[in-house]
Design an enzyme around this catalytic site. Structure first.
Site, mmCIF file in Angstrom:
data_model
loop_
_atom_site.group_PDB
_atom_site.id
_atom_site.type_symbol
_atom_site.label_atom_id
_atom_site.label_comp_id
_atom_site.label_asym_id
_atom_site.label_seq_id
_atom_site.Cartn_x
_atom_site.Cartn_y
_atom_site.Cartn_z
ATOM 1 C CB VAL A 1 52.768 -18.617 -53.482
ATOM 2 C CG1 VAL A 1 52.464 -17.547 -52.455
ATOM 3 C CG2 VAL A 1 53.663 -19.656 -52.881
ATOM 4 C CD GLU B 1 60.459 -15.518 -56.524
ATOM 5 O OE1 GLU B 1 59.417 -15.561 -55.888
ATOM 6 O OE2 GLU B 1 61.298 -16.429 -56.517
ATOM 7 C CE1 TYR C 1 49.504 -8.462 -64.861
ATOM 8 C CE2 TYR C 1 51.158 -7.972 -63.181
ATOM 9 C CZ TYR C 1 49.840 -8.177 -63.540
ATOM 10 O OH TYR C 1 48.850 -8.092 -62.591
ATOM 11 C CG ASN D 1 51.760 -11.263 -53.889
ATOM 12 O OD1 ASN D 1 52.400 -10.208 -53.996
ATOM 13 N ND2 ASN D 1 52.101 -12.356 -54.518
ATOM 14 C CD GLN E 1 39.214 -6.310 -60.747
ATOM 15 O OE1 GLN E 1 40.214 -6.878 -60.319
ATOM 16 N NE2 GLN E 1 38.911 -5.066 -60.421
#
Ligand SMILES: NC(=O)c1ccc[n+]([C@@H]2O[C@H](COP(=O)([O-])OP(=O)(O)OC[C@H]3O[C@@H](n4cnc5c(N)ncnc54)[C@H](O)[C@@H]3O)[C@@H](O)[C@H]2O)c1
Length: 308
Positions: free
Chosen positions: A184, A269, A141, A170, A72
């Protein structure tokens, strides 16, 4: 059976460690605490404060002889990867190769890897995206996660090291960092509980696929237990949720009068992101169980009880 969890002091890795210990596994945590917290580490886990790039990682493998590795640890911030792609690649690519070399040398049975659905597929062509959707990461990333998947396939082909890559959507839940750039749900919950105004970037119509951390833990444990290898799975819900909806749900759960406030959109985004998980259901026997509203309630409860 012994599992070495990298990033086991972080948000997802600490929950995975807890889940593995509950299942009777012995857990070794390797984490450099760059983002994680020692408090998150289960008291029964054996902790090594170490960078995954370090040559001392081999000492841990030699001493502990883990059966499985759950990977992880990562530089997980997309914006950091954009501003410093070399730093990002060192941790996410060279760190992963260092880990794989040790897995191969110390005959680890399988490595389970935390990959990404959102950053992997880029601006999607189809909704939800299956694992066969074109991979077009639009951040360093995302590129490093794709490269790591290729390396794992290479180690499987050349050395027989089994692997499973889990492309999370997410992830949200207790222990997520409420002060970072990502996450978020944690950011909104923390602000709303403190009576502060969260800012929604842009019109808030951008969508994400929110999966609760407990479901992600189950996917990781099944990936270790099940006789499956050389395989990539999406781990999400298939539900496309707007940021506005998340805000409205949290506002209702927390029972606050703070209203929506929009700021400028984040340049570059992604607008829509949602992944399809029937492959995980069929092969891994995994499906998400926690409804968004229930996961949000659990998350709010955690942040309420651990006010910062
Ligand atoms: N949170 C999400 O929504 C999400 C989505 C897709 C993929 N992922 C992936 O899941 C994994 C876990 O993410 P998270 O949200 O729990 O992040 P996190 O930052 O909470 O956990 C990462 C952990 O890795 C540790 N770490 C970082 N660099 C290290 C290094 N060089 N050596 C040793 N330890 C190091 C950090 O201290 C931290 O404890 C990451 O690989 C991330 O890319 C997360």
């Amino acid at each position: 059976m012994k599992v070495l969890v990298t990033g086991g002091a972080g948000f997802i890795g600490s929950h995975i460690s807890d889940g593995l210990i509950d299942e009777g596994y012995e857990v070794i945590v390797v984490d450099d605490l760059s983002a994680g917290k020692e408090d998150n580490i289960h008291e029964k886990a054996n902790f090594y404060k170490l960078d995954i790039q370090s040559s001392s990682l081999e000492d841990v493998f030699r001493k502990e002889q883990p059966d499985f590795v759950n990977h992880q640890a990562a530089q997980k911030d997309v914006r950091v990867s954009v501003s410093d792609p070399i730093y990002d690649a060192k941790i996410n690519i060279l760190g992963t190769i260092n880990l794989l070399q040790n897995c191969m040398k110390y005959k680890v049975k399988k490595i389970v890897f935390a990959s990404t659905g959102g950053a992997m597929y880029g601006e999607q062509e189809t909704f939800p995206a299956t694992e066969t959707h074109p991979v077009r990461p639009i951040s360093p990333y995302g590129i490093t996660k794709l490269v790591a998947e290729h390396y794992m396939h290479y180690y499987k082909t050349l050395y027989g090291l089994d692997y499973v890559s889990l492309r999370y959507s997410n992830v949200y839940g207790p222990r997520q960092d409420p002060f970072g750039e990502a996450g978020v749900v944690a950011i909104f919950v923390q602000k709303l509980l403190n009576g502060e105004q969260p800012i929604i970037n842009g019109d808030g119509k951008q969508t994400r696929d929110f999966v609760y951390v407990e479901d992600v833990v189950k996917a990781n444990i099944l990936a270790i237990k099940n006789n499956v290898s050389d395989c990539i799975f999406n781990i999400g819900t298939g539900n496309e949720i707007s940021i506005n909806q998340v805000f409205n749900d949290l506002r209702e759960i927390i029972n606050t009068s703070i209203d929506k406030k929009h700021g400028p959109p984040n340049q570059g985004e992604q607008q829509r992101s949602v992944i399809e998980c029937s492959k995980a259901k069929k092969i891994l026997c995994w499906e998400p169980k926690i409804l968004l509203i229930d996961g949000l309630k659990k998350t709010c409860r955690f942040f309420h009880e651990n006010r910062q």
